[in-house]
Design a protein around this motif. Structure first.
Motif, PDB file in Angstrom:
ATOM      1  N   PRO A  51       9.111  43.013  62.267  1.00  0.00           N
ATOM      2  CA  PRO A  51       9.103  41.979  61.230  1.00  0.00           C
ATOM      3  C   PRO A  51       7.741  41.747  60.583  1.00  0.00           C
ATOM      4  O   PRO A  51       7.666  41.404  59.418  1.00  0.00           O
ATOM      5  CB  PRO A  51       9.556  40.718  61.975  1.00  0.00           C
ATOM      6  CG  PRO A  51      10.293  41.214  63.163  1.00  0.00           C
ATOM      7  CD  PRO A  51       9.611  42.500  63.540  1.00  0.00           C
ATOM      8  N   ASN A  52       6.656  41.946  61.333  1.00  0.00           N
ATOM      9  CA  ASN A  52       5.332  41.613  60.813  1.00  0.00           C
ATOM     10  C   ASN A  52       4.356  42.768  60.747  1.00  0.00           C
ATOM     11  O   ASN A  52       3.254  42.614  60.218  1.00  0.00           O
ATOM     12  CB  ASN A  52       4.711  40.495  61.655  1.00  0.00           C
ATOM     13  CG  ASN A  52       5.498  39.219  61.532  1.00  0.00           C
ATOM     14  OD1 ASN A  52       5.864  38.809  60.441  1.00  0.00           O
ATOM     15  ND2 ASN A  52       5.780  38.596  62.657  1.00  0.00           N
ATOM     16  N   TYR A  53       4.728  43.908  61.308  1.00  0.00           N
ATOM     17  CA  TYR A  53       3.847  45.070  61.315  1.00  0.00           C
ATOM     18  C   TYR A  53       4.578  46.276  60.760  1.00  0.00           C
ATOM     19  O   TYR A  53       5.792  46.355  60.818  1.00  0.00           O
ATOM     20  CB  TYR A  53       3.366  45.378  62.747  1.00  0.00           C
ATOM     21  CG  TYR A  53       2.421  44.336  63.283  1.00  0.00           C
ATOM     22  CD1 TYR A  53       1.046  44.486  63.156  1.00  0.00           C
ATOM     23  CD2 TYR A  53       2.900  43.189  63.893  1.00  0.00           C
ATOM     24  CE1 TYR A  53       0.174  43.523  63.625  1.00  0.00           C
ATOM     25  CE2 TYR A  53       2.034  42.212  64.373  1.00  0.00           C
ATOM     26  CZ  TYR A  53       0.676  42.389  64.228  1.00  0.00           C
ATOM     27  OH  TYR A  53      -0.183  41.436  64.692  1.00  0.00           O
ATOM     28  N   GLU A  54       3.795  47.211  60.221  1.00  0.00           N
ATOM     29  CA  GLU A  54       4.373  48.452  59.719  1.00  0.00           C
ATOM     30  C   GLU A  54       3.495  49.613  60.133  1.00  0.00           C
ATOM     31  O   GLU A  54       2.294  49.463  60.337  1.00  0.00           O
ATOM     32  CB  GLU A  54       4.539  48.400  58.204  1.00  0.00           C
ATOM     33  CG  GLU A  54       3.244  48.228  57.440  1.00  0.00           C
ATOM     34  CD  GLU A  54       3.470  47.967  55.968  1.00  0.00           C
ATOM     35  OE1 GLU A  54       4.605  48.044  55.505  1.00  0.00           O
ATOM     36  OE2 GLU A  54       2.473  47.673  55.286  1.00  0.00           O
ATOM     37  N   GLN A  55       4.124  50.764  60.251  1.00  0.00           N
ATOM     38  CA  GLN A  55       3.421  51.969  60.687  1.00  0.00           C
ATOM     39  C   GLN A  55       3.007  52.770  59.465  1.00  0.00           C
ATOM     40  O   GLN A  55       3.815  53.000  58.563  1.00  0.00           O
ATOM     41  CB  GLN A  55       4.335  52.783  61.591  1.00  0.00           C
ATOM     42  CG  GLN A  55       3.654  53.851  62.365  1.00  0.00           C
ATOM     43  CD  GLN A  55       4.594  54.497  63.373  1.00  0.00           C
ATOM     44  OE1 GLN A  55       5.797  54.475  63.214  1.00  0.00           O
ATOM     45  NE2 GLN A  55       4.029  55.081  64.401  1.00  0.00           N
TER      46      GLN A  55
END
Length: 81
Positions: A51-55
């Motif tokens: 929900p709050n991080y992306e790769q």
């Protein structure tokens, strides 16, 4: 058994920024304490980041910009006097 970030593979340690590491470890430990296997707890931990991080393309996880997370600074008004 409660794990710390140092107990996880280097790939996890190196690809998660500090805030994401804390969320990952907390989610993992909570899932294990709820009776999930380590594999299932690891999946829960990864899902807790989404929900709050992306790769990024390099495999590193970064905090999403506020507009990407669905978080909006919106005042909440209530009825009353």
């Amino acid at each position: 058994m409660t794990k710390k970030i140092e107990d996880f593979p280097q790939e996890i340690q190196q690809n998660l920024v500090d805030g994401a590491q804390q969320i990952f470890v907390t989610a993992f430990n909570s899932a294990v304490s709820d009776g999930l296997s380590e594999d299932a707890a690891t999946e829960v931990a990864w899902n807790s980041l989404k929900p709050n991080y992306e790769q990024d393309a390099d495999g590193k996880w970064h905090f999403k910009q506020a507009s990407d997370t669905g978080i909006h600074n919106k005042a909440i008004t209530t009825g009353g006097n």
